[in-house]
Design an enzyme around this catalytic site. Sequence first.
Site, PDB file in Angstrom:
ATOM      1  N   SER A 418       0.834  -1.197   0.000  1.00  0.00           N
ATOM      2  CA  SER A 418       0.000   0.000   0.000  1.00  0.00           C
ATOM      3  C   SER A 418       0.878   1.259   0.000  1.00  0.00           C
ATOM      4  O   SER A 418       1.749   1.404  -0.848  1.00  0.00           O
ATOM      5  CB  SER A 418      -0.949  -0.040   1.209  1.00  0.00           C
ATOM      6  OG  SER A 418      -1.906   0.975   1.136  1.00  0.00           O
ATOM      7  N   ASP A 609      -9.306  -2.814  -5.660  1.00  0.00           N
ATOM      8  CA  ASP A 609      -9.157  -3.881  -4.654  1.00  0.00           C
ATOM      9  C   ASP A 609      -9.826  -3.530  -3.336  1.00  0.00           C
ATOM     10  O   ASP A 609      -9.623  -4.210  -2.338  1.00  0.00           O
ATOM     11  CB  ASP A 609      -7.679  -4.182  -4.425  1.00  0.00           C
ATOM     12  CG  ASP A 609      -6.912  -3.002  -3.848  1.00  0.00           C
ATOM     13  OD1 ASP A 609      -7.529  -1.940  -3.572  1.00  0.00           O
ATOM     14  OD2 ASP A 609      -5.679  -3.118  -3.672  1.00  0.00           O
ATOM     15  N   HIS A 648      -7.401  -5.656  -1.091  1.00  0.00           N
ATOM     16  CA  HIS A 648      -6.217  -4.891  -0.700  1.00  0.00           C
ATOM     17  C   HIS A 648      -5.396  -5.569   0.394  1.00  0.00           C
ATOM     18  O   HIS A 648      -4.172  -5.408   0.439  1.00  0.00           O
ATOM     19  CB  HIS A 648      -6.657  -3.494  -0.225  1.00  0.00           C
ATOM     20  CG  HIS A 648      -5.537  -2.527  -0.070  1.00  0.00           C
ATOM     21  ND1 HIS A 648      -4.803  -2.039  -1.129  1.00  0.00           N
ATOM     22  CD2 HIS A 648      -5.004  -1.940   1.041  1.00  0.00           C
ATOM     23  CE1 HIS A 648      -3.882  -1.197  -0.703  1.00  0.00           C
ATOM     24  NE2 HIS A 648      -3.979  -1.116   0.614  1.00  0.00           N
TER      25      HIS A 648
END
EC number: 3.1.1.3
Length: 688
Positions: A418, A609, A648
């Site tokens: 991320s 996602d 994610h």
Amino acid sequence: MKTRQNKYSIRKFSVGASSILIAALLFMGGGSAQAAEQQQDKGTVENSTTQSIGDENEKLSEQQSTQNKNVNEKSNVDSITENESLHNETPKNEDLIQQQKDSQNDNKSESVVEQNKENEAFVKKHSEEKPQQEQVELEKHASENNQTLHSKAAQSNEDVKTKPSQLDNTTAQQEDSQKENLSKQDTQSSKTTDLLRATGQNQSKDSQSTEEVNKEVKNDTQQVTAKNDDDKVETFNLNSKEEPLKVDKQANPTTDKDKSSKNDKGSHDGLANLESNAVATTNKQSKQQVSEKNEDQTNKSAKQKQYKNNDPIILVHGFNGFTDDINPSVLTHYWGGDKMNIRQDLEENGYEAYEASISAFGSNYDRAVELYYYIKGGRVDYGAAHAAKYGHERYGKTYEGVYKDWKPGQKIHLVGHSMGGQTIRQLEELLRHGNPEEVEYQKQHGGEISPLFQGGHDNMVSSITTLGTPHNGTHASDLLGNEAIVRQLAYDVGKMYGNKDSRVDFGLEHWGLKQKPNESYIQYVKRVQNSKLWKSKDSGLHDLTRDGATDLNRKTSLNPNIVYKTYTGESTHKTLAGKQKADLNMFLPFTITGNLIGKAKEKEWRENDGLVSVISSQHPFNQKYVEATDKNQKGVWQVTPTKHDWDHVDFVGQDSTDTKRTRDELQQFWHGLADDLVQSEQLTSTNK
């Protein structure tokens, strides 16, 4: 040296009862004679090994010592000089001389000597247990006179050189004395018949017991010796530190001294036989302790890590990420969740890896500086110019450092999830080019400047890998991240967990979001409320927007010596209206943002996602990219195929409710990633 063949001649032995011993020696096996010969060569080093044999031989030796102790005392005194000259003639004569000299020290009374001599003569001639009795005698003499053996051997060698004529004279005397004593034996045999009947049965039982014990000890001794022959150098070094006088340590110097005898099976077995029949003077557990100690030390040596990767792997968490020691109790383990510990699993499978601990809500710039000190070690210096510009403290926490020798030529792999992917790009840029603002500020105001801001530290990163990174920002931050309600929520959370009794660390202490020791909670709340953080662009909330990401893209560039790779997931499906809707297995907290991004005006941004659009995760818009293949490339973003039904947090295993994403699948993904990093070192290692 080669083992000599033992030859016997009746003409080479002296007068007296020594001929009785010769007759007994003829019944002994060649293995014992060879063992005695090697025992003479090894000297006190090999004799020391007899002290580690079991308690059984000691008891048996004491029972028979009264019968065999003083054999041939009278004849030994008469013929000791002549026998010394024959010491190096044959191995059998060496044993005879030693036995004659040793028995001289134990002579207590002449009458006892005569009686024992008669008993022993008859037993040696007629009893089937003669070899065992002679071996017991050898045991006693070996343990009592091992220190004088070498000196006597040297003296006998000198006598052979200086007085060769003694050999002929002694040979003649031995021939005459042999004939005389053979007739004497016949007359003495009748006197000892009754004694033999009384003691023969006990001697037979003792001999049988001795033989069984000796076989067992012999096998143990041979196993220890064989083990040390294979690892002679290593075992010797280990034992020399703590076990100065045990079997393992003795075997190795002897092996080095006479390598040819090690390959001679007969000689080796003979030596083991002599050791097994020696008198035990210590607890037999000593040998077992040596073996156990060697095994433990070997295991310790085997545990030394040989990593598959030359360059350590640094795992960098994203926004709202924590390590286990400072995270809120409601959050699961970042790297692996409840499924597995990714870093630990990599370590167990041969990959050196570390979990970075940096600010959860800080800006990419502040996090990159913290990451530098996490790896290198030291007190965080955000820079004087940067601190003055944004209104927070210049210095932060102090890190011990996981790779203190990190410098040009000593590379690392950076893996960011991320926002962590943006952070590692920012760090690499600072290493190469530094911070011109800090350099200029230092010139004007003086003072210290961190080496990180000076630049010129290329060739310190081997690869950069990103997982679900918003390289171009995310609509989630555009639409929600900078809303007043979101900032208020962040303020409330920081206020609650920033008190001095909380272990939670958001990494915003340099912003004042940590209660001071002498500060009341009311004072702390007011200070947090007035912090410039909530309106600053030096925060994670701003850097995750598309504007903040675009600004980072302009400030960073591709390094031609680094391997770049991105991994992307999606967990939405297209509706009849052309929108993207969150899948049923998407991580529940992300369904709101996933559906929000799925309604974006730009169609190419809708597939996502749950937090990041696919198009944003693949590569920065302003930097070169290619589709990833089995062959790695440097200086270009290698985009891997999008992983469908991966949201994610599936890259880090945080969604424990998702049954489609299993632990085995997660483990396989990370093993493949780590193996790819190792392969990339073939491209980057030439730059070290």
